[in-house]
Design a protein around this motif. Structure first.
Motif, PDB file in Angstrom:
ATOM      1  N   SER A 125       0.575  -7.007   2.605  1.00  0.00           N
ATOM      2  CA  SER A 125       1.526  -7.544   1.643  1.00  0.00           C
ATOM      3  C   SER A 125       0.824  -8.558   0.732  1.00  0.00           C
ATOM      4  O   SER A 125       0.194  -9.501   1.211  1.00  0.00           O
ATOM      5  CB  SER A 125       2.694  -8.225   2.360  1.00  0.00           C
ATOM      6  OG  SER A 125       3.591  -8.767   1.427  1.00  0.00           O
ATOM      7  N   SER A 126       0.946  -8.335  -0.560  1.00  0.00           N
ATOM      8  CA  SER A 126       0.241  -9.160  -1.539  1.00  0.00           C
ATOM      9  C   SER A 126       1.203  -9.608  -2.639  1.00  0.00           C
ATOM     10  O   SER A 126       2.331  -9.120  -2.744  1.00  0.00           O
ATOM     11  CB  SER A 126      -0.925  -8.382  -2.171  1.00  0.00           C
ATOM     12  OG  SER A 126      -1.799  -7.878  -1.169  1.00  0.00           O
ATOM     13  N   VAL A 127       0.724 -10.531  -3.445  1.00  0.00           N
ATOM     14  CA  VAL A 127       1.485 -11.018  -4.601  1.00  0.00           C
ATOM     15  C   VAL A 127       0.863 -10.420  -5.854  1.00  0.00           C
ATOM     16  O   VAL A 127      -0.320 -10.644  -6.142  1.00  0.00           O
ATOM     17  CB  VAL A 127       1.458 -12.558  -4.675  1.00  0.00           C
ATOM     18  CG1 VAL A 127       2.218 -13.039  -5.914  1.00  0.00           C
ATOM     19  CG2 VAL A 127       2.056 -13.158  -3.409  1.00  0.00           C
ATOM     20  N   ASP A 142      -2.158 -15.127  -1.319  1.00  0.00           N
ATOM     21  CA  ASP A 142      -2.101 -13.676  -1.144  1.00  0.00           C
ATOM     22  C   ASP A 142      -2.138 -12.927  -2.474  1.00  0.00           C
ATOM     23  O   ASP A 142      -1.845 -11.727  -2.522  1.00  0.00           O
ATOM     24  CB  ASP A 142      -0.827 -13.278  -0.388  1.00  0.00           C
ATOM     25  CG  ASP A 142      -0.852 -13.750   1.058  1.00  0.00           C
ATOM     26  OD1 ASP A 142      -1.961 -13.940   1.603  1.00  0.00           O
ATOM     27  OD2 ASP A 142       0.232 -13.957   1.645  1.00  0.00           O
ATOM     28  N   ASP A 201       5.777  -9.216  -8.503  1.00  0.00           N
ATOM     29  CA  ASP A 201       6.224  -8.737  -7.195  1.00  0.00           C
ATOM     30  C   ASP A 201       5.574  -9.612  -6.119  1.00  0.00           C
ATOM     31  O   ASP A 201       4.354  -9.586  -5.950  1.00  0.00           O
ATOM     32  CB  ASP A 201       5.827  -7.272  -7.001  1.00  0.00           C
ATOM     33  CG  ASP A 201       6.462  -6.650  -5.763  1.00  0.00           C
ATOM     34  OD1 ASP A 201       6.995  -7.400  -4.908  1.00  0.00           O
ATOM     35  OD2 ASP A 201       6.423  -5.408  -5.627  1.00  0.00           O
ATOM     36  N   ASP A 210       5.856  -9.253  -2.930  1.00  0.00           N
ATOM     37  CA  ASP A 210       5.638  -8.510  -1.675  1.00  0.00           C
ATOM     38  C   ASP A 210       5.128  -7.109  -2.009  1.00  0.00           C
ATOM     39  O   ASP A 210       5.682  -6.094  -1.605  1.00  0.00           O
ATOM     40  CB  ASP A 210       6.933  -8.436  -0.877  1.00  0.00           C
ATOM     41  CG  ASP A 210       6.732  -7.946   0.550  1.00  0.00           C
ATOM     42  OD1 ASP A 210       5.564  -7.965   1.019  1.00  0.00           O
ATOM     43  OD2 ASP A 210       7.708  -7.528   1.195  1.00  0.00           O
ATOM     44  N   TYR A 211       4.031  -7.084  -2.713  1.00  0.00           N
ATOM     45  CA  TYR A 211       3.436  -5.820  -3.154  1.00  0.00           C
ATOM     46  C   TYR A 211       2.466  -5.351  -2.066  1.00  0.00           C
ATOM     47  O   TYR A 211       1.464  -6.015  -1.772  1.00  0.00           O
ATOM     48  CB  TYR A 211       2.707  -6.034  -4.487  1.00  0.00           C
ATOM     49  CG  TYR A 211       2.142  -4.792  -5.104  1.00  0.00           C
ATOM     50  CD1 TYR A 211       2.959  -3.902  -5.781  1.00  0.00           C
ATOM     51  CD2 TYR A 211       0.762  -4.524  -5.005  1.00  0.00           C
ATOM     52  CE1 TYR A 211       2.424  -2.760  -6.362  1.00  0.00           C
ATOM     53  CE2 TYR A 211       0.228  -3.388  -5.588  1.00  0.00           C
ATOM     54  CZ  TYR A 211       1.062  -2.511  -6.259  1.00  0.00           C
ATOM     55  OH  TYR A 211       0.535  -1.372  -6.828  1.00  0.00           O
ATOM     56  N   TYR A 212       2.743  -4.209  -1.508  1.00  0.00           N
ATOM     57  CA  TYR A 212       1.966  -3.736  -0.360  1.00  0.00           C
ATOM     58  C   TYR A 212       0.827  -2.823  -0.827  1.00  0.00           C
ATOM     59  O   TYR A 212       1.024  -1.913  -1.642  1.00  0.00           O
ATOM     60  CB  TYR A 212       2.843  -2.994   0.632  1.00  0.00           C
ATOM     61  CG  TYR A 212       2.119  -2.648   1.911  1.00  0.00           C
ATOM     62  CD1 TYR A 212       1.994  -3.567   2.945  1.00  0.00           C
ATOM     63  CD2 TYR A 212       1.549  -1.369   2.073  1.00  0.00           C
ATOM     64  CE1 TYR A 212       1.319  -3.241   4.103  1.00  0.00           C
ATOM     65  CE2 TYR A 212       0.874  -1.047   3.234  1.00  0.00           C
ATOM     66  CZ  TYR A 212       0.748  -1.992   4.251  1.00  0.00           C
ATOM     67  OH  TYR A 212       0.060  -1.665   5.406  1.00  0.00           O
TER      68      TYR A 212
END
Length: 442
Positions: free
Chosen positions: A408-410, A222, A398, A400-402
């Motif tokens: 939701s991304s990394v 992700d 981060d 859980d970077y949205y």
């Protein structure tokens, strides 16, 4: 009767002037004690005889032929010495003292023994040369067989590899890097989460420096990347943009050249594990996950292909989510590499053939790859997964970077990742586990 008892014995045949007592105790006189008249009274017929050289017979030599000059003073030569005629006693003595043919003199026996030992020594010296020639011939034969077998295996693997155009024009670095992709290829079908096409849910960077430990680092599926001005998760880049854009994004993250690519189809993973006869995997929790079909009792177990695939896919029942799954995926590939490089596989031709066929059906590689490239990759996998290797994930800021439209991304830490891979390529990083996940767990 001795010669001294015979009154007719001439003085020239008398014993040596060694004094010997008679039976009455008186000391007999020697020739030197005689008067000149008595000494000259010996008849000439009893003068010494000369032995005929050609026949061995003797003739009287009381009268010297006129043709023979008188003997001059000095030591007689062998040919000049006169030999007395043999008597019955001397003949018997000579006969009894003559060695038989079965008993040679000690000197002759010594010479014979020396000759025999010399012959044995020569035989011993020749024997190592003969043995050495035999050993060399055997080794040459084995080498020829190995060469022929090696060429056959090379041709078999080389002709079976499925190749594609993956690599970019980025200049090569001091180390060799492989991008290992685990593809959940759907071939136009729809996955359980509604997605279509091909996704690379497993992304690993394997690095083999010239000196130092090998490393195997995961990039989260992700991870947020940008391609042609659009944001996307890295696992969707292959399906949306193609092979080279995916390799280019990995090179952006690592700051290093990707030299080779190997993409493994998850469906083919099961056949590889089954061809190996199973692999040993460890997980310290009980799992009963319906989505991945992983059913596990805490501990280490030898699993078949279906269980290994479920082990590498499960994430919803893992407290660490996708990061825990990435860790288990590294374990699965490391276990496959370890078993494939073991003597039980390499020395078992039928098993090796089954594994090779399964691997070639499940793996596609870059155009320049050869069987030697695959062998080096396998050994680097084994080294990186061992106690002296480096494993882990990249660094992030981060998890859980949205992002709208992406989810939701990394969010990765680009500066730290560039520094990490610079050390991995140079071989200066110490062995162990690296990445943000390792730091959080530590």
């Amino acid at each position: 009767m001795s010669n001294t008892d015979d009154p007719t014995t001439p003085p020239s045949f008398a014993p040596s002037p060694r004094r010997r007592r008679d039976a009455d105790g008186a000391t007999p006189r020697t020739t030197s004690d005689m008067t000149p008249d008595a000494a000259s009274a010996a008849p000439p017929s009893f003068a010494p005889h000369a032995r005929t050289a050609s026949t061995g017979s003797s003739r009287p030599s009381s009268t010297r032929p006129a043709s023979i000059p008188p003997r001059t003073s000095g030591r007689r030569t062998t040919s000049e010495r006169r030999v007395p005629p043999p008597t019955a006693a001397s003949s018997a003595s000579t006969t009894s003292s003559t060695p038989s043919s079965s008993s040679a003199p000690s000197g002759a026996r010594a010479r014979t023994a020396t000759a025999s030992s010399g012959g044995a020594a020569v035989a011993r010296r020749r024997h190592p040369h003969r043995a050495r020639r035999i050993v060399v011939a055997i080794l040459a034969t084995l080498l020829a067989i190995a060469l022929i077998g090696g060429l056959s295996v090379w041709h078999w693997v080389d002709s079976g590899l499925r190749r594609a155009d993956w690599l970019t024009d980025t200049p090569s670095g001091p180390a060799t890097s492989w991008l290992i992709l685990g593809s959940d290829e759907r071939d136009g079908t729809t996955g359980q989460d509604g997605t279509t096409g091909e996704r690379t849910d497993t992304i690993l960077v394997l690095t083999k420096p010239k000196n130092g430990p090998s490393s195997l680092i995961s990039i989260p599926r992700d991870s947020l990347v940008e391609v042609d001005g659009a944001l996307s998760k890295i696992n969707a880049v292959l399906g949306l943009y193609g092979r080279k854009p995916l390799v280019a994004k990995v090179e952006d993250i690592t700051g290093q050249k990707i030299d080779h690519v190997a993409k493994i189809n998850f469906g083919g993973l099961t056949t590889i594990v089954d061809a190996l006869g199973g692999v040993e995997l460890c997980y310290d929790q009980d799992v009963d996950d319906e989505k991945s079909e992983m059913h596990w009792k805490a501990g280490c177990h030898v699993v078949d292909g279906k269980q290994a695939l479920a082990f590498s896919r499960m994430r919803y029942s893992d407290p660490q989510g996708d990061f825990g799954r990435a860790q288990r995926q590294r374990q699965v590939i490391g276990a496959i590499a370890k078993e494939a490089a073991s003597p039980s596989t390499l020395l078992n031709i039928p098993k090796l053939t089954r594994v090779g066929d399964a691997a070639m059906a499940a793996i596609s590689v870059d155009d320049p790859s050869t069987p030697a490239t695959m062998a080096r990759m396998l050994l680097a996998f084994r080294d990186a997964s061992g106690a002296g290797g480096i494993t882990g994930t990249v660094y992030w800021t981060d998890p859980d970077y949205y992002v709208d439209g992406v989810g939701s991304s990394v969010l990765l830490d680009d500066a730290r990742n560039t520094e990490l891979f610079s050390q991995l390529v140079d071989g200066t990083h110490k062995a162990g586990v690296v990445g943000t996940q390792a730091e959080q767990q530590g």
